[in-house]
Design an enzyme around this catalytic site. Structure first.
Site, PDB file in Angstrom:
ATOM      1  N   HIS A  16      -1.213   5.205   9.695  1.00 29.64           N
ATOM      2  CA  HIS A  16       0.079   5.886   9.699  1.00 29.64           C
ATOM      3  C   HIS A  16      -0.042   7.224  10.427  1.00 29.64           C
ATOM      4  O   HIS A  16       0.195   8.282   9.864  1.00 29.64           O
ATOM      5  CB  HIS A  16       0.580   6.088   8.267  1.00 29.64           C
TER       6      HIS A  16
ATOM      7  N   HIS B 246       0.830  -1.212   0.000  1.00 28.78           N
ATOM      8  CA  HIS B 246       0.000   0.000   0.000  1.00 28.78           C
ATOM      9  C   HIS B 246       0.869   1.268   0.000  1.00 28.78           C
ATOM     10  O   HIS B 246       0.570   2.248   0.680  1.00 28.78           O
ATOM     11  CB  HIS B 246      -0.994   0.004   1.164  1.00 28.78           C
TER      12      HIS B 246
ATOM     13  N   GLU C 250       5.042  -5.197   8.405  1.00 29.50           N
ATOM     14  CA  GLU C 250       3.678  -5.051   7.902  1.00 29.50           C
ATOM     15  C   GLU C 250       3.142  -6.337   7.295  1.00 29.50           C
ATOM     16  O   GLU C 250       1.927  -6.550   7.236  1.00 29.50           O
ATOM     17  CB  GLU C 250       3.620  -3.929   6.853  1.00 29.50           C
TER      18      GLU C 250
ATOM     19  N   HIS D 286      11.000  -3.211   3.054  1.00 29.52           N
ATOM     20  CA  HIS D 286      11.372  -1.805   2.905  1.00 29.52           C
ATOM     21  C   HIS D 286      11.773  -1.222   4.253  1.00 29.52           C
ATOM     22  O   HIS D 286      11.305  -1.664   5.306  1.00 29.52           O
ATOM     23  CB  HIS D 286      10.255  -0.973   2.274  1.00 29.52           C
TER      24      HIS D 286
END
Length: 280
Positions: free
Chosen positions: A59, A12, A240, A193
Site C-alpha cells: 500500500h 487484511h 484484491e 469494499h
C-alpha cells in the site's frame, strides 16, 4: 521434499491490526470478527508450518508510482514492519526463507513468469495483519515468511487466470525444492469494499459468499471473473481477491474446506476467511 500442506485466505484490513495492537479485540464491535479466527489459531498451532508464502499487496510502503511490479517476491533474510504514517506496527520483524524464495524465483522465471526479485523491502499491514490474525502477538513470528507482492492497486492488475497459473507454478517450484518443509500459501486482501467516491462503504455480501463457495466448489469460474465484475460488484478495492487465486491455484484441482468465516463490517470492509487443504 517440500510440500504445500494448506492454503489460507483472509482479509487484511488495517483497522484489524489497530484493534489487535490497542487491545480492543474483546470489545463488542470487534469480538465477532476475531471469534471467527479462534479455530484457525488453534489449527495452525497444531499444524506448525515451516514456511508461509504470503500473497499480499503493498500500500505504497515499498513501491510507489516510480515502480509497479506485477509480481514481486521477497528473497531477503528479513523484512521490517513499514511505517505507514503513524509509526510501524508493534509486531516482530518478519524472518524470510531466502533459500526457498530464490528457488521459487528461479523456478517461476524459467516457468515463464517474470518475477521481480526484491532483496530489501519493508512490509505493511497487507502482510502483518494476516500474521497477527493467525498467530496473535508473539515475541517472534513462529514461521518463516516469503512475501509475494501483487499489483492490485494500479491498472492493469493481473487476471484471475494468470494468478491461478502462478499458483500452479509456485506449487511446482515448492515440490522441486530438496528440503523437507511444510509450506502454506496464504492469499490475502478483500473482500468487497470501496474506500472513496460515491460508492465508498460498498459491501456486497451476496457476491462475497458466492466467491467463498467457488473457492472449493467451482474453481474454474473463479479463473474467468473479469476485472469489470470485481469493480462493479465488489467496489474499487475488491480486485484484491485475485490474490486468493494464487493460493487456490497452488493447492491443486481439489480441495477440502476446513474452516470458513465471513463478517461485516470491519471498518467499512467485508472480512472473509478460509482454510483449505489439498485433496490428493
Amino acid at each position: 521434499m517440500a510440500r504445500i500442506t494448506a492454503g489460507v485466505a483472509t482479509s487484511h484490513v488495517p483497522a484489524i491490526g489497530a484493534a489487535i495492537d490497542l487491545g480492543k479485540t474483546k470489545e463488542p464491535y470487534w469480538q465477532p470478527l476475531f471469534a471467527g479466527y479462534d479455530w484457525s489459531r488453534q489449527w495452525i498451532a497444531e499444524e506448525k508450518p515451516d514456511v508461509v508464502i504470503l500473497v499480499y499487496n503493498d500500500h505504497a510502503s515499498a513501491f510507489d508510482m516510480k515502480i509497479i511490479p506485477t509480481f514481486a517476491i521477497g528473497c531477503a533474510e528479513s523484512f521490517k514492519p513499514a511505517d505507514e504514517g503513524w509509526g510501524p506496527r508493534p509486531v516482530p520483524t518478519v524472518q524470510g526463507h531466502p533459500d526457498l524464495a530464490w528457488h521459487i524465483a528461479q523456478s517461476c522465471i524459467l516457468d515463464e513468469f517474470d518475477m521481480t526479485i526484491i532483496n530489501e523491502m519493508e512490509v505493511d499491514h497487507g502482510l502483518t495483519v494476516p500474521l497477527s490474525l493467525l498467530f496473535g502477538q508473539p515475541d517472534a513470528w513462529p514461521v518463516k515468511v516469503i512475501p509475494l507482492a501483487v499489483n492490485v492497486v494500479t491498472y492493469p492488475p493481473p487476471s484471475g487466470n494468470r494468478c491461478w497459473l502462478l499458483g500452479e507454478a509456485i506449487r511446482r517450484a515448492v515440490e522441486s525444492f530438496p528440503g523437507d518443509l511444510k509450506v502454506q500459501v496464504w492469499g490475502t486482501g478483500g473482500m468487497s469494499h470501496q474506500l472513496q467516491g460515491p460508492r465508498a462503504g460498498l459491501i456486497n455480501a451476496e457476491w462475497d459468499n458466492r466467491f467463498l463457495d467457488m473457492m472449493s466448489q467451482d474453481s474454474q469460474r473463479l479463473r474467468t471473473i473479469p476485472h469489470i465484475e470485481y469493480l462493479r460488484e465488489t467496489g474499487s478495492e475488491g480486485i484484491e481477491m485475485v490474490m486468493w487465486l494464487i493460493m487456490r491455484g497452488a493447492l491443486g484441482a481439489d480441495v477440502r474446506q476446513l474452516h470458513r468465516h465471513y463478517h461485516v463490517p470491519a471498518s467499512n470492509t467485508a472480512v472473509g476467511h478460509l482454510v483449505l487443504e489439498p485433496v490428493a
